[in-house]
Design a protein around this motif. Sequence first.
Motif, PDB file in Angstrom:
ATOM      1  N   THR A   9      61.742 100.277  42.742  1.00  0.00           N
ATOM      2  CA  THR A   9      61.631  98.994  42.053  1.00  0.00           C
ATOM      3  C   THR A   9      61.198  99.258  40.621  1.00  0.00           C
ATOM      4  O   THR A   9      60.762 100.366  40.281  1.00  0.00           O
ATOM      5  CB  THR A   9      60.587  98.092  42.739  1.00  0.00           C
ATOM      6  N   ALA A  10      61.279  98.223  39.799  1.00  0.00           N
ATOM      7  CA  ALA A  10      60.822  98.368  38.414  1.00  0.00           C
ATOM      8  C   ALA A  10      59.339  98.730  38.397  1.00  0.00           C
ATOM      9  O   ALA A  10      58.876  99.493  37.549  1.00  0.00           O
ATOM     10  CB  ALA A  10      61.072  97.077  37.651  1.00  0.00           C
ATOM     11  N   TYR A  11      58.578  98.221  39.362  1.00  0.00           N
ATOM     12  CA  TYR A  11      57.148  98.539  39.435  1.00  0.00           C
ATOM     13  C   TYR A  11      56.945 100.025  39.729  1.00  0.00           C
ATOM     14  O   TYR A  11      56.059 100.654  39.159  1.00  0.00           O
ATOM     15  CB  TYR A  11      56.469  97.682  40.499  1.00  0.00           C
ATOM     16  N   ASP A  12      57.765 100.598  40.620  1.00  0.00           N
ATOM     17  CA  ASP A  12      57.642 102.028  40.915  1.00  0.00           C
ATOM     18  C   ASP A  12      57.826 102.857  39.653  1.00  0.00           C
ATOM     19  O   ASP A  12      57.122 103.830  39.419  1.00  0.00           O
ATOM     20  CB  ASP A  12      58.675 102.472  41.957  1.00  0.00           C
ATOM     21  N   TRP A  13      58.780 102.494  38.842  1.00  0.00           N
ATOM     22  CA  TRP A  13      59.072 103.270  37.643  1.00  0.00           C
ATOM     23  C   TRP A  13      58.005 103.072  36.572  1.00  0.00           C
ATOM     24  O   TRP A  13      57.838 103.905  35.697  1.00  0.00           O
ATOM     25  CB  TRP A  13      60.438 102.908  37.079  1.00  0.00           C
ATOM     26  N   SER A  14      57.280 101.967  36.621  1.00  0.00           N
ATOM     27  CA  SER A  14      56.285 101.718  35.588  1.00  0.00           C
ATOM     28  C   SER A  14      54.949 102.401  35.885  1.00  0.00           C
ATOM     29  O   SER A  14      54.094 102.475  35.019  1.00  0.00           O
ATOM     30  CB  SER A  14      56.057 100.213  35.425  1.00  0.00           C
ATOM     31  N   ARG A  15      54.754 102.882  37.096  1.00  0.00           N
ATOM     32  CA  ARG A  15      53.491 103.536  37.442  1.00  0.00           C
ATOM     33  C   ARG A  15      53.403 104.896  36.766  1.00  0.00           C
ATOM     34  O   ARG A  15      54.386 105.599  36.608  1.00  0.00           O
ATOM     35  CB  ARG A  15      53.397 103.744  38.950  1.00  0.00           C
ATOM     36  N   SER A  16      52.196 105.258  36.407  1.00  0.00           N
ATOM     37  CA  SER A  16      51.963 106.589  35.874  1.00  0.00           C
ATOM     38  C   SER A  16      51.001 107.280  36.817  1.00  0.00           C
ATOM     39  O   SER A  16      49.831 106.929  36.900  1.00  0.00           O
ATOM     40  CB  SER A  16      51.364 106.508  34.470  1.00  0.00           C
ATOM     41  N   TYR A  17      51.504 108.245  37.555  1.00  0.00           N
ATOM     42  CA  TYR A  17      50.687 108.966  38.519  1.00  0.00           C
ATOM     43  C   TYR A  17      50.002 110.142  37.839  1.00  0.00           C
ATOM     44  O   TYR A  17      50.648 110.924  37.158  1.00  0.00           O
ATOM     45  CB  TYR A  17      51.553 109.466  39.671  1.00  0.00           C
ATOM     46  N   VAL A  18      48.695 110.258  38.059  1.00  0.00           N
ATOM     47  CA  VAL A  18      47.905 111.326  37.456  1.00  0.00           C
ATOM     48  C   VAL A  18      47.231 112.109  38.584  1.00  0.00           C
ATOM     49  O   VAL A  18      46.639 111.516  39.481  1.00  0.00           O
ATOM     50  CB  VAL A  18      46.836 110.748  36.499  1.00  0.00           C
ATOM     51  N   LEU A  19      47.331 113.438  38.526  1.00  0.00           N
ATOM     52  CA  LEU A  19      46.715 114.296  39.537  1.00  0.00           C
ATOM     53  C   LEU A  19      45.421 114.886  38.998  1.00  0.00           C
ATOM     54  O   LEU A  19      45.334 115.247  37.822  1.00  0.00           O
ATOM     55  CB  LEU A  19      47.665 115.434  39.913  1.00  0.00           C
ATOM     56  N   PRO A  20      44.418 115.044  39.874  1.00  0.00           N
ATOM     57  CA  PRO A  20      43.175 115.682  39.438  1.00  0.00           C
ATOM     58  C   PRO A  20      43.398 117.159  39.117  1.00  0.00           C
ATOM     59  O   PRO A  20      44.342 117.779  39.607  1.00  0.00           O
ATOM     60  CB  PRO A  20      42.231 115.534  40.637  1.00  0.00           C
ATOM     61  N   GLU A  21      42.515 117.720  38.321  1.00  0.00           N
ATOM     62  CA  GLU A  21      42.618 119.125  37.935  1.00  0.00           C
ATOM     63  C   GLU A  21      42.520 120.070  39.135  1.00  0.00           C
ATOM     64  O   GLU A  21      43.003 121.188  39.085  1.00  0.00           O
ATOM     65  CB  GLU A  21      41.536 119.486  36.906  1.00  0.00           C
ATOM     66  N   SER A  22      41.919 119.615  40.225  1.00  0.00           N
ATOM     67  CA  SER A  22      41.742 120.467  41.407  1.00  0.00           C
ATOM     68  C   SER A  22      43.044 120.695  42.182  1.00  0.00           C
ATOM     69  O   SER A  22      43.106 121.579  43.032  1.00  0.00           O
ATOM     70  CB  SER A  22      40.712 119.849  42.349  1.00  0.00           C
ATOM     71  N   VAL A  23      44.084 119.927  41.888  1.00  0.00           N
ATOM     72  CA  VAL A  23      45.355 120.052  42.611  1.00  0.00           C
ATOM     73  C   VAL A  23      46.144 121.238  42.072  1.00  0.00           C
ATOM     74  O   VAL A  23      46.384 121.347  40.864  1.00  0.00           O
ATOM     75  CB  VAL A  23      46.194 118.759  42.484  1.00  0.00           C
ATOM     76  N   ALA A  24      46.533 122.121  42.970  1.00  0.00           N
ATOM     77  CA  ALA A  24      47.404 123.235  42.588  1.00  0.00           C
ATOM     78  C   ALA A  24      48.823 122.688  42.479  1.00  0.00           C
ATOM     79  O   ALA A  24      49.334 122.116  43.438  1.00  0.00           O
ATOM     80  CB  ALA A  24      47.341 124.335  43.647  1.00  0.00           C
ATOM     81  N   CYS A  25      49.429 122.836  41.314  1.00  0.00           N
ATOM     82  CA  CYS A  25      50.798 122.326  41.155  1.00  0.00           C
ATOM     83  C   CYS A  25      51.533 123.114  40.084  1.00  0.00           C
ATOM     84  O   CYS A  25      50.928 123.785  39.262  1.00  0.00           O
ATOM     85  CB  CYS A  25      50.800 120.833  40.857  1.00  0.00           C
ATOM     86  N   ASN A  26      52.857 122.996  40.139  1.00  0.00           N
ATOM     87  CA  ASN A  26      53.686 123.741  39.190  1.00  0.00           C
ATOM     88  C   ASN A  26      54.348 122.839  38.150  1.00  0.00           C
ATOM     89  O   ASN A  26      55.270 123.267  37.460  1.00  0.00           O
ATOM     90  CB  ASN A  26      54.737 124.571  39.934  1.00  0.00           C
ATOM     91  N   ILE A  27      53.880 121.599  38.051  1.00  0.00           N
ATOM     92  CA  ILE A  27      54.350 120.665  37.020  1.00  0.00           C
ATOM     93  C   ILE A  27      53.108 120.068  36.343  1.00  0.00           C
ATOM     94  O   ILE A  27      52.003 120.205  36.869  1.00  0.00           O
ATOM     95  CB  ILE A  27      55.247 119.547  37.614  1.00  0.00           C
TER      96      ILE A  27
END
Length: 145
Positions: A9-27
């Motif tokens: 939905t348009a709402y899904d695209w407008s969200r900005s997801y932020v991950l905590p620094e403790s999360v191991a990720c490659n992006i």
Amino acid sequence: MSEDRLWFTAYDWSRSYVLPESVACNIPRRGSLGDYGAWNVARGVLVELCRALSAAPIALLYDEPVQRRNRMRIAIRITAHARRGDGQDVRVIYRSERTDTAPWQDFWSVAVNGIIPAIGHDTRRPSPPWIAHTAAHTLRTAFRR
């Protein structure tokens, strides 16, 4: 679940997801102007999974599997890892492919701790909240038998 809930939905695209620094990720852990939309979807899968399960985020892996050279195919694979309050680890693998050839031009699937739920594959892409709720439902019902 109604068919119209499977679409972004348009709402899904407008969200900005932020991950905590403790999360191991490659992006990147937070989005910025010009980022790939698929990265926000990946972050969204983990954030929404944690929200649906009252879990802590552990890791996020974004991958673009090897593409075929003879056909136009775009594929992504997102692996979200969270830990519930009871100590249970939950891994959700979301895969999405788009190709210009038959039999499927668009396809996605989701697996929850290795289980592919009956509603876990289709041709229309789901939103991150829908993926998370599918995972929560799968965990509630998979081992009741």
